[in-house]
Design a protein around this motif. Structure first.
Motif, PDB file in Angstrom:
ATOM      1  N   VAL A 199       9.915 -12.308 -10.928  1.00  0.00           N
ATOM      2  CA  VAL A 199       9.427 -12.425 -12.313  1.00  0.00           C
ATOM      3  C   VAL A 199       8.246 -13.396 -12.330  1.00  0.00           C
ATOM      4  O   VAL A 199       7.194 -13.133 -12.914  1.00  0.00           O
ATOM      5  N   SER A 200       8.407 -14.525 -11.613  1.00  0.00           N
ATOM      6  CA  SER A 200       7.362 -15.555 -11.595  1.00  0.00           C
ATOM      7  C   SER A 200       6.097 -15.055 -10.900  1.00  0.00           C
ATOM      8  O   SER A 200       4.998 -15.516 -11.206  1.00  0.00           O
ATOM      9  N   ALA A 201       6.237 -14.130  -9.943  1.00  0.00           N
ATOM     10  CA  ALA A 201       5.066 -13.566  -9.270  1.00  0.00           C
ATOM     11  C   ALA A 201       4.156 -12.897 -10.302  1.00  0.00           C
ATOM     12  O   ALA A 201       2.939 -12.909 -10.168  1.00  0.00           O
ATOM     13  N   ILE A 202       4.743 -12.334 -11.330  1.00  0.00           N
ATOM     14  CA  ILE A 202       3.960 -11.708 -12.407  1.00  0.00           C
ATOM     15  C   ILE A 202       3.499 -12.766 -13.414  1.00  0.00           C
ATOM     16  O   ILE A 202       2.341 -12.809 -13.791  1.00  0.00           O
TER      17      ILE A 202
ATOM     18  N   ASP B  40      -3.008  -6.416   5.348  1.00  0.00           N
ATOM     19  CA  ASP B  40      -2.359  -7.367   4.429  1.00  0.00           C
ATOM     20  C   ASP B  40      -0.859  -7.074   4.357  1.00  0.00           C
ATOM     21  O   ASP B  40      -0.435  -5.927   4.499  1.00  0.00           O
ATOM     22  N   TYR B  41      -0.098  -8.116   4.085  1.00  0.00           N
ATOM     23  CA  TYR B  41       1.308  -7.919   3.706  1.00  0.00           C
ATOM     24  C   TYR B  41       1.397  -8.008   2.188  1.00  0.00           C
ATOM     25  O   TYR B  41       0.799  -8.893   1.582  1.00  0.00           O
ATOM     26  N   VAL B  42       2.121  -7.061   1.600  1.00  0.00           N
ATOM     27  CA  VAL B  42       2.307  -7.090   0.140  1.00  0.00           C
ATOM     28  C   VAL B  42       3.800  -7.085  -0.172  1.00  0.00           C
ATOM     29  O   VAL B  42       4.621  -6.683   0.656  1.00  0.00           O
ATOM     30  N   LEU B  43       4.118  -7.549  -1.378  1.00  0.00           N
ATOM     31  CA  LEU B  43       5.504  -7.462  -1.818  1.00  0.00           C
ATOM     32  C   LEU B  43       5.681  -6.116  -2.511  1.00  0.00           C
ATOM     33  O   LEU B  43       5.025  -5.835  -3.519  1.00  0.00           O
ATOM     34  N   LEU B  44       6.538  -5.282  -1.952  1.00  0.00           N
ATOM     35  CA  LEU B  44       6.784  -3.944  -2.485  1.00  0.00           C
ATOM     36  C   LEU B  44       7.983  -3.996  -3.428  1.00  0.00           C
ATOM     37  O   LEU B  44       9.078  -4.427  -3.051  1.00  0.00           O
ATOM     38  N   ILE B  50       3.234  -5.680  -5.854  1.00  0.00           N
ATOM     39  CA  ILE B  50       3.044  -6.571  -7.012  1.00  0.00           C
ATOM     40  C   ILE B  50       2.373  -7.899  -6.650  1.00  0.00           C
ATOM     41  O   ILE B  50       1.958  -8.637  -7.523  1.00  0.00           O
ATOM     42  N   GLU B  51       2.280  -8.219  -5.352  1.00  0.00           N
ATOM     43  CA  GLU B  51       1.564  -9.439  -4.964  1.00  0.00           C
ATOM     44  C   GLU B  51       1.275  -9.397  -3.485  1.00  0.00           C
ATOM     45  O   GLU B  51       1.971  -8.720  -2.723  1.00  0.00           O
ATOM     46  N   LYS B  52       0.198 -10.099  -3.098  1.00  0.00           N
ATOM     47  CA  LYS B  52      -0.102 -10.231  -1.676  1.00  0.00           C
ATOM     48  C   LYS B  52       0.625 -11.444  -1.126  1.00  0.00           C
ATOM     49  O   LYS B  52       0.844 -12.422  -1.843  1.00  0.00           O
TER      50      LYS B  52
END
Lengths: 364, 74
Positions: A199-202, B40-44, B50-52
């Protein structure tokens, strides 16, 4: 040889690190504290890895409301079931929701009785189903917090761009800060929050400042691997022992101070905050996400007028108290007797990240 | 629901990346994330990146895990 690609997982599961962190916690923890792991993913990680066994008796962990399936109201399930009974309708959703008991039935029972209900991994799969079935109406039942809400918003924007007109969202999306505030202001004794990492990542850090500054609670944003969680507990214990409350980020490899601006912008374009019902917390102001006027054509609530039966909560179920940290699953007289994963009475026993389901699965 | 996994980006085709988790490949939508490159590694998370993942911060976190706590001298 270690399979490639498990980087950023294995090193945070190292058993020597876990023992080291456990010893550090034992060293600094003096006064008894109640720490709430807000996210159901944390509840699952803690019990799956037996982390409570690495903690001193001074530390009491409470499960929080961060389980989307668990906090979805019964009225919402009843609404989804009513939509599923419409002709030429395909309902799509994340798997956990299927078995949650509504007032009279569940989506799973409706599916067995003939409703076309399909489990998808991603909301984009639901959009694809709409594309392949132009003569049907396809509703995605959207649940979840700031992690899944931007995905639903992105799907609506993609539907608009690709000219898909038979795709709709039934939104039960929720945002975390108002629920945490209801908890902080409520009568559950919580000294610190293990804040939800994804949640915090967003959202970024900003949403938590109030809990440290105004409510004097420790806040540590945490990753989900065993060493992450123990490190976050250690950071919280230090804050509380020194009465020095602030927002710390253990999960810096993922969570940036400002969150994910692109996801936040898409969410803001498609959704508008509304008052929403949470199991356990009741109506929480501005905690739900409804679809804005601009995207009204994709709103299942506006499009389909259905009759929703009066909601009847299951007797004896204390799911609501468990979601607010007031009770533990073992305090419920239904737990592991009439209520179990095969025959769940309440939502907390259904979801794989529901506290009752987790405690049942990993109980000693 | 909020379960996310780190995955390595193999290649990118428009707004869709092919990512690897171990030896298994998945599709990840890039509709929620800018500036993603192969390697790159990303969060799936539920089909979306949703983020690198920041490699320097990842290493720093491991370093902090190994610290000896001495809170009263901080």
């Amino acid at each position: 040889m270690k399979p490639e690609g498990l980087r950023y997982i294995d090193e945070y599961r190292d058993s020597a690190l876990v023992l080291h962190l456990s010893n550090q916690i034992r060293k600094v923890s003096k006064k008894p504290v109640n720490l709430m792991e807000v996210c159901g993913g944390h509840t699952m990680a803690i019990h799956k890895n037996g982390l409570t066994g690495f903690l001193p008796e001074t530390i009491n962990l409470l499960s929080g409301p961060g389980c989307p399936v668990c906090v979805s109201s019964q009225t919402f399930i009843d609404h989804a079931i009513a939509l599923g009974n419409l002709p030429d309708m395909i309902l799509t959703t994340y798997g956990d929701l299927l078995r949650v008991p509504g007032s009279l039935s569940s989506l799973e029972k409706e599916k067995a009785a003939g409703s076309d209900i399909r489990i998808v991994y991603s909301v984009l799969d639901a959009l694809e189903i709409a594309k392949q079935n132009r003569k049907k109406q396809v509703v995605f039942i959207g649940i979840g917090f700031e992690t899944t809400a931007p995905a639903s918003a992105a799907a609506i924007k993609k539907a608009e761009m690709d000219g898909i007109r038979n795709f709709y969202l039934l939104s039960s999306h929720k945002v975390m800060p108002p629920a945490l505030e209801a908890l902080a202001a409520g009568d559950t004794k919580i000294d610190g929050f293990i804040a939800p990492g994804h949640v915090s990542a967003i959202t970024g850090y900003g949403i938590y400042q109030k809990f440290a500054k105004v409510y004097k609670r420790g806040v540590v944003i945490s990753g989900f691997e065993p060493a992450d969680i123990l490190q976050s507990i250690l950071m919280l214990v230090k804050q509380i022992e020194l009465s020095n409350y602030h927002v710390e980020n253990e999960y810096k490899r993922i969570v940036k101070p400002g969150g994910n601006p692109k996801a936040l912008a898409i969410m803001e374009e498609v959704f508008i905050p509304v008052d929403a019902e949470w199991r356990g917390l009741g109506i929480v102001p501005e905690s739900g996400l409804a679809i804005t006027e601009k995207f009204a054509a994709y709103d299942a609530t506006r499009k389909f007028d259905v009759k929703i039966p009066e909601s009847k909560p299951p007797r004896g179920c204390i799911c609501g108290e468990i979601l607010t940290g007031k009770s533990k699953p073992s305090d419920c007289r239904l737990f592991a007797s009439v209520c179990n994963p095969l025959n769940p009475v309440g939502a907390c026993m259904v979801s794989s990240e529901g506290a009752c389901s987790v405690f049942y699965k990993y109980r000693a | 629901m909020c379960l996310g996994v780190p995955a390595r980006v193999i290649h990118i085709d428009g707004s869709v990346a092919t990512v690897a988790l171990g030896s298994v490949e998945y599709k990840a939508s890039l509709l929620l994330l800018n500036n993603v490159n192969p390697g790159d590694y990303v969060l799936l998370h539920a089909g979306f990146a949703i983020e690198k993942i920041d490699p320097a911060e990842a290493a720093e976190t491991i370093r902090l895990f190994n610290e000896i706590s001495n809170m009263y001298e901080e």
